[in-house]
Design a protein around this motif. Structure first.
Motif, PDB file in Angstrom:
ATOM      1  N   PHE A 174       0.823  -1.210   0.000  1.00  0.00           N
ATOM      2  CA  PHE A 174       0.000   0.000   0.000  1.00  0.00           C
ATOM      3  C   PHE A 174       0.858   1.261   0.000  1.00  0.00           C
ATOM      4  O   PHE A 174       0.524   2.235  -0.664  1.00  0.00           O
ATOM      5  CB  PHE A 174      -0.931   0.035   1.223  1.00  0.00           C
ATOM      6  CG  PHE A 174      -2.252  -0.618   1.009  1.00  0.00           C
ATOM      7  CD1 PHE A 174      -3.291   0.044   0.372  1.00  0.00           C
ATOM      8  CD2 PHE A 174      -2.482  -1.907   1.454  1.00  0.00           C
ATOM      9  CE1 PHE A 174      -4.512  -0.554   0.183  1.00  0.00           C
ATOM     10  CE2 PHE A 174      -3.704  -2.527   1.272  1.00  0.00           C
ATOM     11  CZ  PHE A 174      -4.723  -1.849   0.634  1.00  0.00           C
ATOM     12  N   THR A 175       1.947   1.274   0.779  1.00  0.00           N
ATOM     13  CA  THR A 175       2.712   2.509   0.965  1.00  0.00           C
ATOM     14  C   THR A 175       3.908   2.637   0.037  1.00  0.00           C
ATOM     15  O   THR A 175       4.277   3.744  -0.330  1.00  0.00           O
ATOM     16  CB  THR A 175       3.226   2.623   2.413  1.00  0.00           C
ATOM     17  OG1 THR A 175       4.148   1.555   2.674  1.00  0.00           O
ATOM     18  CG2 THR A 175       2.088   2.597   3.406  1.00  0.00           C
ATOM     19  N   GLY A 176       4.549   1.526  -0.285  1.00  0.00           N
ATOM     20  CA  GLY A 176       5.702   1.565  -1.179  1.00  0.00           C
ATOM     21  C   GLY A 176       7.008   1.975  -0.518  1.00  0.00           C
ATOM     22  O   GLY A 176       8.018   2.083  -1.193  1.00  0.00           O
ATOM     23  N   ARG A 177       7.000   2.189   0.776  1.00  0.00           N
ATOM     24  CA  ARG A 177       8.223   2.595   1.476  1.00  0.00           C
ATOM     25  C   ARG A 177       8.390   1.744   2.723  1.00  0.00           C
ATOM     26  O   ARG A 177       7.445   1.571   3.482  1.00  0.00           O
ATOM     27  CB  ARG A 177       8.153   4.074   1.865  1.00  0.00           C
ATOM     28  CG  ARG A 177       8.141   5.001   0.661  1.00  0.00           C
ATOM     29  CD  ARG A 177       8.183   6.465   1.049  1.00  0.00           C
ATOM     30  NE  ARG A 177       9.348   6.754   1.854  1.00  0.00           N
ATOM     31  CZ  ARG A 177       9.341   7.575   2.908  1.00  0.00           C
ATOM     32  NH1 ARG A 177       8.230   8.167   3.277  1.00  0.00           N
ATOM     33  NH2 ARG A 177      10.433   7.803   3.589  1.00  0.00           N
ATOM     34  N   ARG A 178       9.610   1.243   2.927  1.00  0.00           N
ATOM     35  CA  ARG A 178       9.872   0.389   4.096  1.00  0.00           C
ATOM     36  C   ARG A 178       9.536   1.097   5.405  1.00  0.00           C
ATOM     37  O   ARG A 178       8.924   0.516   6.289  1.00  0.00           O
ATOM     38  CB  ARG A 178      11.336  -0.046   4.114  1.00  0.00           C
ATOM     39  CG  ARG A 178      11.628  -1.155   3.170  1.00  0.00           C
ATOM     40  CD  ARG A 178      13.008  -1.753   3.447  1.00  0.00           C
ATOM     41  NE  ARG A 178      13.154  -2.950   2.671  1.00  0.00           N
ATOM     42  CZ  ARG A 178      13.871  -3.040   1.579  1.00  0.00           C
ATOM     43  NH1 ARG A 178      14.534  -1.996   1.150  1.00  0.00           N
ATOM     44  NH2 ARG A 178      13.938  -4.168   0.917  1.00  0.00           N
ATOM     45  N   ASP A 237      -6.157   5.118   5.891  1.00  0.00           N
ATOM     46  CA  ASP A 237      -6.041   6.272   6.795  1.00  0.00           C
ATOM     47  C   ASP A 237      -4.665   6.912   6.660  1.00  0.00           C
ATOM     48  O   ASP A 237      -4.536   8.133   6.578  1.00  0.00           O
ATOM     49  CB  ASP A 237      -6.256   5.849   8.254  1.00  0.00           C
ATOM     50  CG  ASP A 237      -7.681   5.418   8.553  1.00  0.00           C
ATOM     51  OD1 ASP A 237      -8.580   5.685   7.717  1.00  0.00           O
ATOM     52  OD2 ASP A 237      -7.894   4.803   9.619  1.00  0.00           O
ATOM     53  N   PHE A 238      -3.654   6.084   6.648  1.00  0.00           N
ATOM     54  CA  PHE A 238      -2.274   6.563   6.535  1.00  0.00           C
ATOM     55  C   PHE A 238      -2.072   7.312   5.221  1.00  0.00           C
ATOM     56  O   PHE A 238      -1.497   8.408   5.201  1.00  0.00           O
ATOM     57  CB  PHE A 238      -1.301   5.380   6.622  1.00  0.00           C
ATOM     58  CG  PHE A 238       0.124   5.768   6.398  1.00  0.00           C
ATOM     59  CD1 PHE A 238       0.885   6.287   7.434  1.00  0.00           C
ATOM     60  CD2 PHE A 238       0.707   5.614   5.152  1.00  0.00           C
ATOM     61  CE1 PHE A 238       2.207   6.652   7.230  1.00  0.00           C
ATOM     62  CE2 PHE A 238       2.023   5.981   4.935  1.00  0.00           C
ATOM     63  CZ  PHE A 238       2.774   6.503   5.975  1.00  0.00           C
ATOM     64  N   LEU A 239      -2.545   6.723   4.130  1.00  0.00           N
ATOM     65  CA  LEU A 239      -2.358   7.351   2.815  1.00  0.00           C
ATOM     66  C   LEU A 239      -3.137   8.650   2.696  1.00  0.00           C
ATOM     67  O   LEU A 239      -2.654   9.605   2.065  1.00  0.00           O
ATOM     68  CB  LEU A 239      -2.739   6.373   1.701  1.00  0.00           C
ATOM     69  CG  LEU A 239      -1.801   5.175   1.569  1.00  0.00           C
ATOM     70  CD1 LEU A 239      -2.359   4.177   0.567  1.00  0.00           C
ATOM     71  CD2 LEU A 239      -0.401   5.607   1.187  1.00  0.00           C
TER      72      LEU A 239
END
Length: 187
Positions: free
Chosen positions: A46-50, A91-93
């Motif tokens: 979903f985020t694409g970043r570690r 929510d984060f995105l």
């Protein structure tokens, strides 16, 4: 032979969840340990970043501590857990999007967009970045089928939709991605 028969079988997720909802910290710890990699993988897709995926996975574990009492056992634990991860990721995105909009409002030069670095980008990461731009359901379907390697039927269960709906979302996502990648190649 008797020792083997006495050896306890590993408890099912539902049993661990029931014990955890009653306050059994050991059961909760085992449940989190068993599924943490799944939570992290979905968060990363979903985020694409570690860094973001790690933060999100930690947040989901904290939410899980409060939400475990709501697990009724009507579906697989991973289905229920996936819904928690997906909601936390959305929510984060949304929060990240609001922050990005604020940052863009204060930029005075287009050079700050770092377009020069895009040419050196990993093609697989570029594709996943494009996937993250898809509508929510298409992004989820692609993440589950291609990111997690699930069948359309398994993805349908996790998304709580019919299997043909997952197939349709995949089909639409492929069309959008093809158009996006063609447009990116023309630039």
């Amino acid at each position: 032979m008797t020792a083997m028969m006495l050896q306890a079988k590993e408890p099912a997720d539902g049993e661990l969840a029931a014990r955890a909802s009653e306050g059994d910290r050991g059961a909760f710890s085992e449940l989190v340990g068993r599924h943490y990699d799944f939570v992290y993988r979905v968060a990363f897709r979903f985020t694409g970043r570690r860094e973001d995926a790690e933060d999100l996975a930690q947040e989901v574990c904290a939410r899980l501590g409060r939400a475990i009492r709501g697990y009724q056992g009507g579906s697989a634990f991973t289905t229920w857990l996936y819904a928690i991860v997906a909601n936390a990721a959305r929510d984060f995105l949304r929060g990240r999007s609001r922050e990005a909009d604020k940052a863009k409002a204060y930029r005075s030069f287009a050079l700050l967009e770092n377009e020069a670095g895009a040419a050196d980008e990993d093609p697989a990461e570029a594709l996943w970045a494009a996937v993250r731009q898809l509508p929510d359901k298409q992004c989820e379907a692609v993440t589950l089928v291609y990111g997690e390697g699930l069948s359309h039927a398994e993805a349908a269960e996790l998304m709580a939709v019919a299997e043909p709906t997952v197939s349709w979302h995949i089909h639409e996502a492929k069309k959008r991605l093809k158009a996006h990648l063609a447009a990116a190649g023309d630039e």
